[in-house]
Design a protein around this motif. Structure first.
Motif, PDB file in Angstrom:
ATOM      1  N   ASN A 469       0.858  -1.271   0.060  1.00 44.23           N
ATOM      2  CA  ASN A 469       0.001  -0.135   0.027  1.00 44.23           C
ATOM      3  C   ASN A 469       0.933   1.304  -0.025  1.00 44.23           C
ATOM      4  O   ASN A 469       0.443   2.400  -0.803  1.00 44.23           O
ATOM      5  N   ASN A 473       1.089   4.108  -2.968  1.00 51.41           N
ATOM      6  CA  ASN A 473       0.831   5.386  -2.830  1.00 51.41           C
ATOM      7  C   ASN A 473       2.165   6.310  -3.294  1.00 51.41           C
ATOM      8  O   ASN A 473       1.800   7.284  -4.027  1.00 51.41           O
ATOM      9  N   ALA A 477       1.997   9.015  -6.252  1.00 46.50           N
ATOM     10  CA  ALA A 477       2.371  10.320  -5.690  1.00 46.50           C
ATOM     11  C   ALA A 477       3.390  11.039  -6.830  1.00 46.50           C
ATOM     12  O   ALA A 477       3.488  12.217  -7.159  1.00 46.50           O
ATOM     13  N   ASP A 503      10.174   8.517  -0.622  1.00 42.27           N
ATOM     14  CA  ASP A 503      10.234   8.735  -2.030  1.00 42.27           C
ATOM     15  C   ASP A 503      10.657   9.950  -2.667  1.00 42.27           C
ATOM     16  O   ASP A 503      10.664  10.973  -1.623  1.00 42.27           O
ATOM     17  N   GLY A 507       5.503  15.159  -1.780  1.00 41.48           N
ATOM     18  CA  GLY A 507       5.470  15.128  -0.225  1.00 41.48           C
ATOM     19  C   GLY A 507       3.828  15.157   0.162  1.00 41.48           C
ATOM     20  O   GLY A 507       2.993  15.258  -0.773  1.00 41.48           O
ATOM     21  N   ILE A 508       3.411  14.958   1.216  1.00 41.55           N
ATOM     22  CA  ILE A 508       2.294  14.457   1.804  1.00 41.55           C
ATOM     23  C   ILE A 508       1.644  16.102   2.016  1.00 41.55           C
ATOM     24  O   ILE A 508       2.060  17.117   2.599  1.00 41.55           O
ATOM     25  N   PRO A 509       0.358  16.277   1.308  1.00 39.91           N
ATOM     26  CA  PRO A 509      -0.349  17.616   1.442  1.00 39.91           C
ATOM     27  C   PRO A 509      -0.679  17.976   3.190  1.00 39.91           C
ATOM     28  O   PRO A 509      -0.354  19.171   3.636  1.00 39.91           O
ATOM     29  N   VAL A 514      -3.602  11.997   6.871  1.00 40.16           N
ATOM     30  CA  VAL A 514      -3.548  10.773   5.880  1.00 40.16           C
ATOM     31  C   VAL A 514      -4.038   9.540   6.440  1.00 40.16           C
ATOM     32  O   VAL A 514      -4.616   8.694   6.082  1.00 40.16           O
ATOM     33  N   THR A 521      -6.621  12.741  -1.325  1.00 43.19           N
ATOM     34  CA  THR A 521      -6.682  13.744  -2.200  1.00 43.19           C
ATOM     35  C   THR A 521      -6.662  13.422  -3.758  1.00 43.19           C
ATOM     36  O   THR A 521      -6.738  14.080  -4.674  1.00 43.19           O
ATOM     37  N   LEU A 530      -9.923   4.650  -2.220  1.00 36.05           N
ATOM     38  CA  LEU A 530     -11.131   5.459  -1.459  1.00 36.05           C
ATOM     39  C   LEU A 530     -10.606   6.235  -0.007  1.00 36.05           C
ATOM     40  O   LEU A 530     -11.458   6.591   0.501  1.00 36.05           O
ATOM     41  N   LEU A 532      -8.779   4.765   2.203  1.00 35.93           N
ATOM     42  CA  LEU A 532      -8.837   3.710   3.154  1.00 35.93           C
ATOM     43  C   LEU A 532      -7.491   3.082   3.476  1.00 35.93           C
ATOM     44  O   LEU A 532      -7.416   2.411   4.377  1.00 35.93           O
ATOM     45  N   GLY A 533      -6.599   2.976   2.403  1.00 35.74           N
ATOM     46  CA  GLY A 533      -5.323   2.344   2.269  1.00 35.74           C
ATOM     47  C   GLY A 533      -4.755   2.667   3.538  1.00 35.74           C
ATOM     48  O   GLY A 533      -4.129   1.894   4.528  1.00 35.74           O
ATOM     49  N   LEU A 534      -4.431   3.882   3.944  1.00 37.54           N
ATOM     50  CA  LEU A 534      -3.448   4.383   4.944  1.00 37.54           C
ATOM     51  C   LEU A 534      -3.993   3.716   6.554  1.00 37.54           C
ATOM     52  O   LEU A 534      -3.497   3.499   7.360  1.00 37.54           O
ATOM     53  N   SER A 535      -5.366   4.246   6.478  1.00 39.02           N
ATOM     54  CA  SER A 535      -6.017   3.884   7.745  1.00 39.02           C
ATOM     55  C   SER A 535      -6.242   2.353   8.278  1.00 39.02           C
ATOM     56  O   SER A 535      -6.028   1.967   9.384  1.00 39.02           O
TER      57      SER A 535
HETATM   58  P1  ADP Z   1      -5.919   6.762  -1.132  1.00 37.96           P
HETATM   59  O1  ADP Z   1      -4.633   6.103  -1.776  1.00 37.96           O
HETATM   60  O2  ADP Z   1      -7.223   5.995  -1.683  1.00 37.96           O
HETATM   61  O3  ADP Z   1      -6.131   8.196  -1.537  1.00 37.96           O
HETATM   62  P2  ADP Z   1      -4.759   6.483   1.175  1.00 37.96           P
HETATM   63  O4  ADP Z   1      -5.287   6.091   2.703  1.00 37.96           O
HETATM   64  O5  ADP Z   1      -3.760   5.275   0.876  1.00 37.96           O
HETATM   65  O6  ADP Z   1      -5.744   6.441   0.349  1.00 37.96           O
HETATM   66  O7  ADP Z   1      -4.048   7.558   1.081  1.00 37.96           O
HETATM   67  C1  ADP Z   1      -4.545   8.765   1.804  1.00 37.96           C
HETATM   68  C2  ADP Z   1      -3.935   9.991   1.255  1.00 37.96           C
HETATM   69  O8  ADP Z   1      -2.614  10.334   1.595  1.00 37.96           O
HETATM   70  C3  ADP Z   1      -3.592  10.231  -0.546  1.00 37.96           C
HETATM   71  O9  ADP Z   1      -4.820  10.550  -1.118  1.00 37.96           O
HETATM   72  C4  ADP Z   1      -2.456  11.025  -0.681  1.00 37.96           C
HETATM   73  O10 ADP Z   1      -3.062  12.464  -0.581  1.00 37.96           O
HETATM   74  C5  ADP Z   1      -1.767  11.019   0.750  1.00 37.96           C
HETATM   75  N1  ADP Z   1      -0.528  10.165   0.210  1.00 37.96           N
HETATM   76  C6  ADP Z   1      -0.369   8.696   0.647  1.00 37.96           C
HETATM   77  N2  ADP Z   1       0.887   8.588   0.421  1.00 37.96           N
HETATM   78  C7  ADP Z   1       1.665   9.521  -0.305  1.00 37.96           C
HETATM   79  C8  ADP Z   1       2.766   9.856  -0.580  1.00 37.96           C
HETATM   80  N3  ADP Z   1       3.970   8.851  -0.730  1.00 37.96           N
HETATM   81  N4  ADP Z   1       3.000  11.073  -1.196  1.00 37.96           N
HETATM   82  C9  ADP Z   1       2.105  12.009  -1.163  1.00 37.96           C
HETATM   83  N5  ADP Z   1       1.042  11.901  -0.638  1.00 37.96           N
HETATM   84  C10 ADP Z   1       0.610  10.633  -0.191  1.00 37.96           C
END
Ligand code: ADP
Length: 572
Positions: A469, A473, A477, A503, A507-509, A514, A521, A530, A532-535
């Protein structure tokens, strides 16, 4: 008045009474003690005054004895020598010894010689006291204190004149003026009076008291003024005279008495009791004041304690009311919160269903189109294109399967079993799975697997799922990044395995959000996910006893860190 207040008032009254009683007792004790000291002082003073008087008289008794044995005196009464010679002797003696007058009589009391022959011979003849003559003729020393015709106070001494043997042939008389004796006494601080047998003040250190007679109940001698009227009291064994009109005497006087049988007199000293009383009153007052102050302090302390107790009780009541209110509010809040959670759940469910239906609708619509097109192509015998359509339908079905598997993983929370897992192998496998897709997008991945195993508790599949996952991601990105690179590092740190995936993307917004479910995003409904991946990944790592966190690196890319406790440190 309440019962408690009444008890306090009664106790205060009792304490005041006890303080007063204690003050009175101290006063009484101090007073009697000072009277004892005063009595002792008075005894000494009276003794000194008596000794002084007796000392003065002993000088004159010596004179009368000397004259009684004088040859001229003897010859005057025995042989009847001319009286002038004897007169001269007696005048000499009066001048030498300071007596008032000296006279010589025969055994019948007829005057033989005198120190004042011309002027007083006749008077003197009449004054010879028979009792004094008798005492002298009987061989005793005659002594008499009396008021003479002029009212003067005199002491007379007599001694028999012997011509070798008894009976006495005559008598010698020495008269002493008491005023002259008093003159030698000087000033005395206390009033000391010598009372004669008729209780008349015969000699005194106070002139105003002289010739005053203590008449008692009777009228006494009318010649004398009365001694100040007094009431007799006894205080602690001491005699105290209180005078209504005191002249030269203290109003209340401690009286010390000493009998002087040699001169048939009584000596009395009058000592003022006022200073003793004042000192005793002061000590009594001091005691009462100190006790009163102590009592007052105790009362204030008790009242203060009571007030504090009342205040504490009020505070406790207020606290209890406050707690009750807080509890009520808390339960109200809990209800409100439950309702809110319920509402959020419903909202989440709504959002989720919207997302799921959106996600599923696209492949289903595509399948519908593709199958309709496929039927038409088959009708037209275009079997190759129909086969292509079937392939695309299979792809859409796979997509639906992926979505459904994600949802199931999110719903599932149970562990996979307690077997230790080699994290190195799990990461390695996840990379192997993802690598072809990454390479297709031109992403370079650096990963040098540690040589040793790192055993952690957890399910191998779930760990791989988390790593896959995070890698996908990163891949998403970096779609429009110039440099496409992923660094995977695995190391140990104080009993933990630490996996970092960095990576080179933008970067993460918002790193704080997250891990929230449905946070994404990416455009909702797009094929990627959706939110849901990170949660889900966060939940998996937490359920394995570890942590999942993220931050942006100084160069701009995202860094995800997984920390998991090692089960066996020996194999690090
Ligand atoms: P999804 O992939 O369906 O959006 P995730 O829970 O996996 O759901 O990720 C949530 C959000 O976290 C993403 O939409 C993105 O904005 C942010 N994100 C995750 N990984 C990265 C990354 N490596 N770089 C930038 N943003 C990331």
């Amino acid at each position: 008045m309440s019962r408690a207040k009444a008890i306090v008032v009664i106790l205060c009254a009792l304490y005041a009474l006890v303080s007063l009683l204690a003050g009175w007792l101290v006063y009484r004790y101090a007073y009697l003690e000072t009277l004892d000291q005063l009595e002792e002082t008075g005894r000494i003073r009276v003794q000194q005054a008596s000794d002084r008087l007796m000392g003065q008289l002993s000088g004159y008794s010596y004179l009368v004895n000397l004259l009684a044995r004088h040859p001229l005196v003897i010859r005057s009464v025995v042989d009847g020598v001319p009286p002038e010679a004897a007169d001269d002797l007696l005048i000499d003696s009066v001048l030498t010894y300071g007596a008032d007058r000296i006279s010589l009589t025969d055994a019948d009391g007829r005057l033989v010689a005198s120190s004042s022959p011309e002027t007083e011979r006749d008077q003197i003849e009449g004054t010879v006291d028979t009792s004094l003559l008798r005492a002298a003729l009987n061989g005793r020393l005659g002594l008499e204190a009396a008021f003479d015709d002029d009212g003067r106070r005199v002491i007379r001494l007599s001694r028999g004149v012997l011509d070798g043997a008894a009976p006495a042939k005559g008598a010698i008389f020495v008269t002493i003026d008491v005023a002259a004796l008093e003159f030698e006494w000087g000033i005395a601080p206390e009033a000391i009076c010598f009372f004669d047998a008729s209780q008349t003040v015969f000699a005194s250190t106070r002139q105003s008291l002289l010739r005053r007679q203590d008449k008692g109940l009777g009228d006494g001698d009318p010649r004398f003024e009365p001694f100040p009227h007094r009431a007799l009291e006894r205080e602690g064994g001491h005699e105290v005279w209180s005078f209504s009109e005191a002249f030269d005497l203290p109003q209340r006087a401690l009286v010390v008495t000493r009998a002087l049988p040699q001169v048939n007199m009584t000596a009395r000293g009058f000592l003022d009791t006022a200073p003793a009383r004042t000192a005793a009153i002061l000590r009594g007052l001091l005691t009462t004041t100190v006790l009163g102050a102590v009592g007052l302090a105790m009362l204030i302390a008790a009242l203060w304690r009571r007030r504090m107790a009342d205040r504490l009780a009020i505070e406790a009541a207020v606290n209890a009311r406050l707690e009750e209110r807080v509890e009520r509010r808390t339960s109200q809040l809990k209800v409100a919160q439950d309702q809110l959670v319920q509402a959020s759940k419903l909202t989440a469910l709504g959002e989720m269903s919207a997302g799921i239906s959106h996600e599923l609708n696209q492949p289903l619509a595509a399948i519908l189109n593709l199958s309709e097109n496929g039927r038409k192509l088959l009708d037209r015998k275009r079997f190759d294109e129909a086969g292509e359509n079937l392939g695309q339908i299979a792809g859409q079905v796979q997509r639906i399967d992926k979505i459904i598997r994600n949802l199931r993983a999110f719903a599932r929370n149970e562990g996979e079993g307690g077997e230790p897992v080699d994290l190195v192998a799990a990461v390695d496998y996840a990379i192997t799975l993802t690598l072809p897709s990454l390479e297709k997008d031109g992403i370079a991945l650096s990963w040098s697997a540690p040589e040793r195993q790192m055993l952690v508790d957890g399910g191998e599949v779930r760990l791989q799922q988390v790593v896959v996952n995070i890698l996908s991601n990163a891949q998403d990105a970096m779609v429009s990044s110039d440099i496409k690179r992923i660094d995977v590092m695995l190391k140990t740190d104080t009993g933990e395995a630490v996996l970092e995936i960095a990576d080179s993307g933008p970067g993460i917004p918002d790193p704080t959000r997250v891990f929230e479910p449905f946070y994404t995003t990416k455009e909702l409904g797009a094929s990627k996910g959706l939110g849901l991946g990170l949660s889900i990944s966060y939940g998996i790592i937490r359920s394995l006893g570890g942590t999942l966190s993220c931050h942006n690196s100084a160069h701009g890319g995202a860094i995800f860190t997984i920390r998991l406790p090692l089960t066996d440190r020996a194999v690090q």
